[in-house]
Design an enzyme around this catalytic site. Structure first.
Site, PDB file in Angstrom:
ATOM      1  N   THR A 259      -0.872   0.516 -10.395  1.00 19.22           N
ATOM      2  CA  THR A 259      -2.133  -0.110 -10.007  1.00 19.22           C
ATOM      3  C   THR A 259      -2.991   0.790  -9.142  1.00 19.22           C
ATOM      4  O   THR A 259      -4.112   0.430  -8.793  1.00 19.22           O
ATOM      5  CB  THR A 259      -1.871  -1.462  -9.307  1.00 19.22           C
ATOM      6  OG1 THR A 259      -3.056  -2.253  -9.336  1.00 19.22           O
ATOM      7  CG2 THR A 259      -1.433  -1.246  -7.864  1.00 19.22           C
TER       8      THR A 259
ATOM      9  N   ARG B  31       0.499   3.750  -3.277  1.00 16.81           N
ATOM     10  CA  ARG B  31      -0.166   5.025  -3.009  1.00 16.81           C
ATOM     11  C   ARG B  31       0.842   6.160  -2.826  1.00 16.81           C
ATOM     12  O   ARG B  31       0.771   7.185  -3.508  1.00 16.81           O
ATOM     13  CB  ARG B  31      -1.054   4.918  -1.777  1.00 16.81           C
ATOM     14  CG  ARG B  31      -2.144   3.867  -1.889  1.00 16.81           C
ATOM     15  CD  ARG B  31      -3.287   4.138  -0.939  1.00 16.81           C
ATOM     16  NE  ARG B  31      -3.992   2.917  -0.575  1.00 16.81           N
ATOM     17  CZ  ARG B  31      -5.175   2.882   0.027  1.00 16.81           C
ATOM     18  NH1 ARG B  31      -5.781   4.003   0.349  1.00 16.81           N
ATOM     19  NH2 ARG B  31      -5.755   1.733   0.335  1.00 16.81           N
TER      20      ARG B  31
ATOM     21  N   GLU C  89       0.820  -1.210   0.000  1.00 18.23           N
ATOM     22  CA  GLU C  89       0.000   0.000   0.000  1.00 18.23           C
ATOM     23  C   GLU C  89       0.851   1.255   0.000  1.00 18.23           C
ATOM     24  O   GLU C  89       0.536   2.225  -0.694  1.00 18.23           O
ATOM     25  CB  GLU C  89      -0.946  -0.008   1.201  1.00 18.23           C
ATOM     26  CG  GLU C  89      -1.995  -1.086   1.173  1.00 18.23           C
ATOM     27  CD  GLU C  89      -3.069  -0.862   0.117  1.00 18.23           C
ATOM     28  OE1 GLU C  89      -3.888  -1.774  -0.082  1.00 18.23           O
ATOM     29  OE2 GLU C  89      -3.095   0.209  -0.516  1.00 18.23           O
TER      30      GLU C  89
ATOM     31  N   ASP D 218      -3.698 -10.483  -8.719  1.00 24.34           N
ATOM     32  CA  ASP D 218      -4.005  -9.643  -9.869  1.00 24.34           C
ATOM     33  C   ASP D 218      -2.890  -8.753 -10.406  1.00 24.34           C
ATOM     34  O   ASP D 218      -2.447  -8.890 -11.548  1.00 24.34           O
ATOM     35  CB  ASP D 218      -5.234  -8.786  -9.555  1.00 24.34           C
ATOM     36  CG  ASP D 218      -5.184  -8.157  -8.172  1.00 24.34           C
ATOM     37  OD1 ASP D 218      -4.126  -8.209  -7.530  1.00 24.34           O
ATOM     38  OD2 ASP D 218      -6.206  -7.604  -7.728  1.00 24.34           O
TER      39      ASP D 218
ATOM     40  N   GLU E 142     -12.005  -0.839 -10.716  1.00 23.31           N
ATOM     41  CA  GLU E 142     -11.486  -1.757 -11.737  1.00 23.31           C
ATOM     42  C   GLU E 142     -12.362  -1.856 -12.985  1.00 23.31           C
ATOM     43  O   GLU E 142     -11.855  -1.958 -14.108  1.00 23.31           O
ATOM     44  CB  GLU E 142     -11.266  -3.151 -11.134  1.00 23.31           C
ATOM     45  CG  GLU E 142     -10.126  -3.227 -10.146  1.00 23.31           C
ATOM     46  CD  GLU E 142     -10.469  -2.655  -8.793  1.00 23.31           C
ATOM     47  OE1 GLU E 142      -9.542  -2.263  -8.062  1.00 23.31           O
ATOM     48  OE2 GLU E 142     -11.672  -2.593  -8.456  1.00 23.31           O
TER      49      GLU E 142
END
Length: 650
Positions: A622, A272, A268, A402, A536
């Site tokens: 992502t 981010r 994360e 993913d 998504e």
């Protein structure tokens, strides 16, 4: 002997009187104490440390023997949901103390853990064993990084000159038709509304609670604050919200404190904070973003100090640099979607710093994954950072797996299509996914199931809906005879994900939907029915619009805008909802930072012309943070890129 020469001392049998022995021993002990005390009061020096401290002592981790790693693996609990007991590893009688546990936040790791509940997520405390030779090399590389043993980083202006097109297009991507302009302006208004409420009620906190109108800090970011601010920098800039962007930049300058001592999700923080700061720098050239991101990147390196170089999921961002695996992760394993989602950001950290250590870390991960045996060509979701072996044969294109696949094709694209290893691994994985996971429902819907040791679970998560866009952007670089097939497959998956939205009462999609028991593209379980402002499906709409210009993708995006406005907008911001099939919604009181970073950005790009962040020049991480393609031939011409072998690192 010296005692025989002392006055008034009998020589018979060393015949010291008892009182004389006592006085002498008292004098001798005082002398020794004085000498050693004086020694330790001397100024600190490397020589003194070498004299009195073990060579293997490290302030960051417990150092163990080769047997320690084996003991950790052997003692791992069989139940992946039960937190591991504290495993004690000693070396030279030094010990790392157990810190308070860290749990996941509501997002449940954006492209990693999916919809697990938050109560069962205390991480397993796995003390690191550095006896392995590879670990020693990892530490050496990290040490050289911190000692500044790196070349000068790339120059921002050179990156700008090497872009093929203007980043913001001729008019910030403003479309030509009035309806699309109106829809784009509506998305911009939604961003402004979400941002203004965050600023008013949660400024400096990580996320906004819009119902109670207060801030939420959470425990994913290791004491870092302002996740929404950092996540929103590029969105504000792209949308032309200039004053809001400047306010966000000033907060980063004055308030983003990286000297925290908390315990954070490596994944994360990378997607981010590292991603957000990198994109802000590349879009604006503001040096503060570069300085902050390089400092933060250094803090993530200790997570790689494992026998295999595969990082653990949780890291203390303070001086200790300790790391461990999530408590729910099977047998202390690392998660494919976490350690496989570092490549884009770390290559850019090397480009900006000139330090190859960042690229070496992620290339080591790729090298291990390329060599390891894969069941049916598939990559399971759990890997031991100690042994380098798979822990479970659970394969998913949704949560836990993913973004590893996403970063393979995007690494190839970001390398200006020169990273042949990434290309080979991606298309090989895609072939295995098609052969084993891609299914067609009785109703004709194409979906990607999950694979558990050879048994299919006919479920597709919202997180897996990014794959329509992923397959689409990789279509043109596949084998010539398969290019149209890949584009068709991308369209079919995106259509299925749209169906998961259109079949709900709110026209928003569930966290997971199933294809069993007669149901198709429907969340049949109560635990699958929530929607937390995820991006998504809209992400795939945006990519498919760019690739085909089929107007249905813009129409589907507008349907999502209307649903968000009707069901998720509240007086204090935007909130997720607990059941997409309920006619009367119940809100979860959380405005996720990725709603501003991803969902609204992808919607804005969907209604913009293609020259706004053109895909020839930009790759999105992502978290939807745009990172520039590394046009190596141009950068080498200007002498600013680094000749790093990204295929076979040392």
């Amino acid at each position: 002997m010296v005692f025989r020469k002392l006055p008034a001392v009998s020589a018979t049998g060393m015949g010291l009187r008892l009182s004389q022995k006592f006085v002498f021993l008292l004098f001798l002990s005082g002398l020794v104490t004085l000498c050693f005390g004086a020694l330790f009061f001397l100024p600190d020096s490397v020589r003194l440390k070498r004299m009195f401290l073990s060579k293997s002592e490290s302030p960051a981790v417990t150092v163990g023997s080769d047997n320690d790693a084996r003991d950790v693996s052997k003692n791992a609990p069989a139940d992946p949901e039960r937190p591991r007991a504290s495993l004690k590893v000693e070396a030279n009688k030094l010990k790392v103390s157990r810190k308070p546990s860290v749990t996941h936040d509501a997002r449940t790791v954006e492209r990693s853990v999916g919809s697990r509940t938050q109560e069962d997520r205390s991480p397993a405390r796995i003390k690191m064993d550095l006896g392995d030779e590879l670990t020693a090399r990892n530490d050496k590389a990290t040490s050289s990084s911190r000692n500044g043993a790196s070349a000068k980083g790339s120059d921002y202006e050179m990156f700008r000159k090497c872009l093929l097109k203007p980043s913001l297009g001729t008019d910030r991507g403003k479309p030509s038709d009035a309806q699309t302009v109106q829809r784009r302006d509506k998305v911009r208004e939604m961003m402004k509304f979400a941002w203004d409420n965050y600023r008013q009620y949660a400024w400096g906190k990580n996320e906004l609670r819009p119902l109670t109108r207060n801030g939420h800090i959470g425990n994913m970011f290791g004491g870092l604050r302002g996740a929404t601010i950092v996540d929103s920098l590029d969105t504000l800039y792209i949308m032309g919200l200039t004053e809001d962007y400047r306010e966000a930049k000033e907060w980063v300058i004055n308030n983003l404190d990286l000297n925290s001592n908390g315990e954070a999700s490596l994944f994360e923080v990378n997607i981010r904070y590292v991603g957000g700061l990198l994109s802000a720098y590349y879009l604006t050239g503001e040096e503060v973003f570069k300085q902050k991101v390089l400092e933060l990147g250094e803090k993530l390196l200790p997570a790689f100090s494992t026998p295999t170089g595969i990082p653990r999921g949780v890291i203390n961002l303070g001086s200790s640099g300790t790391s461990w695996s999530w408590g729910w992760a099977s047998a202390g394993s690392s998660i494919l979607a976490e350690f496989g989602t570092l490549h884009l950001e770390f290559l850019h950290l090397t480009e900006l710093s000139g330090n190859p250590v960042f690229t070496e870390k992620v290339m080591n991960i790729r090298k291990l994954l390329d060599k390891i045996e894969k069941p049916h060509g598939l990559y399971p979701n759990f890997l031991s950072p100690v042994s380098g072996n798979w822990v479970q044969h659970h394969v998913s294109l949704g949560g836990l797996g993913d973004s590893f696949y996403e970063y393979l094709i995007k690494s190839y694209l970001m390398s200006d299509r020169t990273d042949q290893e990434a290309k080979r691994m991606y298309y090989s994985a895609l072939e295995a996914i098609e052969a084993n996971l891609v299914q067609k429902s009785p109703g004709g819907l194409t979906y990607v199931a999950e694979w558990r040791g050879g048994i299919l679970d006919h479920k597709m998560g919202h997180l897996a809906c990014f794959s329509g866009g992923m397959v689409g952007i990789g279509a043109d670089d596949g084998a010539p005879e398969k290019r149209q097939h890949y584009l068709d497959l991308a369209a079919e998956i995106t259509h299925t994900c749209h169906e998961s939205y259109s079949r709900s009462a709110t026209k928003l999609g569930p966290e997971a939907f199933r294809f069993d028991g007669g149901a198709e593209a429907t969340g049949t379980r109560l635990s699958d029915r929530y929607y937390i402002l995820r991006p998504e499906v809209i992400e795939s709409y945006m990519y498919m619009w760019r690739l085909t210009h089929d107007p249905k993708y813009r129409q589907w995006g507008w349907e999502a805008v209307e649903a968000l406005e009707k069901h998720c907008r509240v007086d204090g911001g935007f909130s997720g909802i607990r059941d997409v099939y309920a006619s009367t919604v119940s809100h979860d009181n959380m405005q996720q930072s990725f709603f501003l970073s991803e969902t609204l950005k992808y919607l804005y790009l969907l209604f913009s012309d293609d020259d706004l962040l053109p895909l020839d020049d930009w790759v999105f991480n992502t978290e939807a943070h745009p990172l520039p393609v590394i046009h190596k031939s141009c950068l080498q011409e200007h002498g600013t890129t680094h000749n790093i072998d990204r295929t076979h690192p040392e």
